[in-house]
Design a protein around this motif. Structure first.
Motif, PDB file in Angstrom:
ATOM      1  N   LEU A 190      41.033  36.821  35.832  1.00 24.31           N
ATOM      2  CA  LEU A 190      40.168  38.149  36.485  1.00 24.31           C
ATOM      3  C   LEU A 190      40.357  39.276  35.955  1.00 24.31           C
ATOM      4  O   LEU A 190      41.776  39.448  36.103  1.00 24.31           O
ATOM      5  N   GLY A 191      39.785  40.172  35.895  1.00 22.89           N
ATOM      6  CA  GLY A 191      40.140  41.533  35.582  1.00 22.89           C
ATOM      7  C   GLY A 191      39.360  42.413  34.700  1.00 22.89           C
ATOM      8  O   GLY A 191      40.243  43.548  34.329  1.00 22.89           O
ATOM      9  N   VAL A 192      38.329  41.878  34.255  1.00 25.40           N
ATOM     10  CA  VAL A 192      37.735  42.956  33.260  1.00 25.40           C
ATOM     11  C   VAL A 192      36.821  43.929  33.912  1.00 25.40           C
ATOM     12  O   VAL A 192      36.573  43.849  35.160  1.00 25.40           O
TER      13      VAL A 192
ATOM     14  N   ASP B 192      36.677  15.465  49.128  1.00 26.69           N
ATOM     15  CA  ASP B 192      36.132  16.905  49.223  1.00 26.69           C
ATOM     16  C   ASP B 192      37.513  17.623  49.065  1.00 26.69           C
ATOM     17  O   ASP B 192      38.567  17.421  49.780  1.00 26.69           O
ATOM     18  N   LEU B 193      37.099  19.000  48.209  1.00 25.59           N
ATOM     19  CA  LEU B 193      38.122  19.792  48.169  1.00 25.59           C
ATOM     20  C   LEU B 193      37.621  21.179  48.651  1.00 25.59           C
ATOM     21  O   LEU B 193      36.550  21.893  48.134  1.00 25.59           O
ATOM     22  N   TYR B 194      38.151  21.741  50.009  1.00 23.29           N
ATOM     23  CA  TYR B 194      37.918  22.837  50.449  1.00 23.29           C
ATOM     24  C   TYR B 194      38.418  23.884  49.701  1.00 23.29           C
ATOM     25  O   TYR B 194      39.589  24.061  49.852  1.00 23.29           O
ATOM     26  N   VAL B 195      37.818  25.007  49.457  1.00 21.09           N
ATOM     27  CA  VAL B 195      38.309  26.031  48.541  1.00 21.09           C
ATOM     28  C   VAL B 195      37.769  27.511  49.056  1.00 21.09           C
ATOM     29  O   VAL B 195      36.545  27.499  49.105  1.00 21.09           O
ATOM     30  N   SER B 196      38.667  28.661  48.951  1.00 22.82           N
ATOM     31  CA  SER B 196      37.887  29.856  48.845  1.00 22.82           C
ATOM     32  C   SER B 196      37.332  30.221  47.614  1.00 22.82           C
ATOM     33  O   SER B 196      37.847  29.608  46.472  1.00 22.82           O
ATOM     34  N   VAL B 197      36.465  31.281  47.570  1.00 18.85           N
ATOM     35  CA  VAL B 197      35.768  31.953  46.432  1.00 18.85           C
ATOM     36  C   VAL B 197      37.173  32.742  45.793  1.00 18.85           C
ATOM     37  O   VAL B 197      37.964  33.343  46.467  1.00 18.85           O
ATOM     38  N   PRO B 198      37.259  32.832  44.362  1.00 14.34           N
ATOM     39  CA  PRO B 198      38.062  33.755  43.777  1.00 14.34           C
ATOM     40  C   PRO B 198      38.218  35.205  44.320  1.00 14.34           C
ATOM     41  O   PRO B 198      36.897  35.588  44.658  1.00 14.34           O
ATOM     42  N   PHE B 199      39.248  35.755  44.314  1.00 15.24           N
ATOM     43  CA  PHE B 199      39.500  37.096  44.883  1.00 15.24           C
ATOM     44  C   PHE B 199      38.378  37.961  44.604  1.00 15.24           C
ATOM     45  O   PHE B 199      37.632  38.655  45.424  1.00 15.24           O
ATOM     46  N   ALA B 200      38.357  38.468  43.272  1.00 13.90           N
ATOM     47  CA  ALA B 200      37.468  39.425  42.858  1.00 13.90           C
ATOM     48  C   ALA B 200      37.089  38.901  41.411  1.00 13.90           C
ATOM     49  O   ALA B 200      38.082  38.652  40.441  1.00 13.90           O
ATOM     50  N   ALA B 201      35.934  39.290  40.849  1.00 10.93           N
ATOM     51  CA  ALA B 201      35.463  39.063  39.494  1.00 10.93           C
ATOM     52  C   ALA B 201      35.966  40.447  38.554  1.00 10.93           C
ATOM     53  O   ALA B 201      36.146  39.878  37.570  1.00 10.93           O
TER      54      ALA B 201
ATOM     55  N   GLY C 219      43.237  35.438  40.412  1.00  7.85           N
ATOM     56  CA  GLY C 219      42.564  36.323  41.082  1.00  7.85           C
ATOM     57  C   GLY C 219      43.124  37.755  41.181  1.00  7.85           C
ATOM     58  O   GLY C 219      44.230  37.940  41.081  1.00  7.85           O
ATOM     59  N   VAL C 220      42.030  38.556  41.140  1.00  5.02           N
ATOM     60  CA  VAL C 220      42.557  40.154  41.262  1.00  5.02           C
ATOM     61  C   VAL C 220      42.368  40.450  42.593  1.00  5.02           C
ATOM     62  O   VAL C 220      41.169  40.255  43.120  1.00  5.02           O
ATOM     63  N   GLY C 221      43.330  41.178  43.210  1.00  3.36           N
ATOM     64  CA  GLY C 221      43.169  41.542  44.801  1.00  3.36           C
ATOM     65  C   GLY C 221      42.081  42.558  44.833  1.00  3.36           C
ATOM     66  O   GLY C 221      41.610  43.501  43.939  1.00  3.36           O
TER      67      GLY C 221
END
Length: 357
Positions: A14-16, A45-54, A230-232
């Motif tokens: 990410l980071g564009v 089942d895999l519990y995961v967070s959404v990527p930080f920022a698009a 991910g981008v913070g």
């Protein structure tokens, strides 16, 4: 970490820059800030967070145009944002306040004119002059593009027996002690479909920044891998955890701290997870559950904790002090109110936490 070459991989770097907003406002972001990779075997089942920022946000000071409308929407202008195409921001953009009483909360863009944006502030207009971030919100089509994604198995039909992988969006508020699905989706013929009802096409559905997701593989499929960078975020991202007073249940959120964290580095304290008066199970008020890879028919957390005497304690035998316990990147956290909730609970500023790396 070695990953077998036979596994399929979904990878996002990410980071564009934002494409729909002209240059002119400052764009500040942290670069690649976190990485996680985990296999998703069959019948799990895999519990995961959404990527930080698009994408990097566009930052600017807010000015108000007119007043709140009958639906609680407020038209604003943002410094440095102009020359927009009408309604180019209406489907997948949001405004995140960086200052003021609601700093860190995100609000959906309803529509836009050339030089102004109508935002669903829910009847709480921001203070003129506060800084805000105009951001691209995740949708199903952008998070898992049907033509290129390789994380989920496609379905051959709409019946449960014909489903490949399912994607569950975990409810932010559940009446049970464990997380429940607010929405269930699957891919069929290259299109995202919402399960149930009219089985509508749902590729444009927004995915909240702090959502918890469940990727469910049936027993009949091969293993795949969730892999992402991910981008913070620039500034605070707040998760609203306020339940109705006097109710029990749970609130779920995906972890947004790049690189994971320790329990003491989450930014959660006695205001968000009410402390117990002692170590006995009978006197617990709130429990923090950490979810990862589970069986679909037994969604047990990987670990559970409570607060007592200013420290985190494990719920298992011995109630060990666990302030330094690692919370992996991409975890889904569930705060269970085992004792009826209080009124006026605090919001959780996730990005106020400390990275474990």
């Amino acid at each position: 970490m070695n990953i077998a070459r036979s596994l399929f991989t979904w990878s996002i770097l990410l980071g564009v820059g934002m494409q729909t907003v002209p240059a002119g406002a400052d764009e500040v972001f942290s670069g690649v800030a976190g990485y996680s990779s985990v296999a998703i075997p069959a019948d799990r089942d895999l519990y995961v967070s959404v990527p930080f920022a698009a994408e990097a946000p566009v930052l600017g000071a807010v000015s108000l145009i007119g007043s709140l409308d009958q639906d609680g929407n407020q038209r604003i202008a943002m410094e440095g944002v102009s020359g927009l195409t009408v309604d180019s921001l209406s489907e997948a953009h949001s405004v995140r306040l960086l200052e003021g009483a609601n700093a860190g909360l995100r609000y959906d863009v309803v529509s836009n004119e050339v030089d102004s944006i109508l935002v669903a502030f829910g009847g709480e207009a921001p203070t003129p002059g506060v800084m805000a971030a105009l951001e691209v919100a995740w949708t199903l089509d952008t998070l898992f593009p049907p033509a290129t994604q390789s994380t989920l198995h496609e379905s051959t039909g709409k019946f449960a027996t014909e489903r490949g992988s399912e994607l569950l969006v975990v409810s932010p508020r559940s009446q049970s002690g464990l997380p429940s699905a607010a929405k269930i989706y699957f891919l069929e013929n290259g299109v995202w479909i919402e399960a149930g009802g009219e089985y509508r096409a749902a590729g444009g559905d927004r995915i909240p920044a702090d959502a918890g997701l469940v990727i469910r593989n049936p027993a009949s499929v091969s293993s795949k891998t969730w892999e992402l960078s991910g981008v913070g975020y620039h500034g605070s991202v707040v998760t609203r955890l306020q339940p109705d007073a006097g109710t029990t249940g749970s609130a779920a959120a995906g972890l947004l701290i790049p690189g994971g964290a320790t329990l003491s580095g989450l930014g959660l304290g006695d205001s968000e997870v009410r402390p117990s008066s002692d170590l006995t199970e009978a006197n617990r008020k709130d429990i923090l559950h950490v979810f990862g890879l589970t069986r679909p028919n037994a969604p047990a957390p990987a670990a559970s904790y409570f607060r007592s005497g200013g420290s985190w304690r494990a719920t298992d035998s011995g109630n060990a002090v666990s302030d330094d316990a690692a919370i992996p990147a991409g975890s889904v956290l569930v705060i269970e109110n085992v004792d009826p909730a209080d009124a006026g609970r605090n919001d959780w500023d996730q990005t106020g936490g400390t990275s474990a790396n």
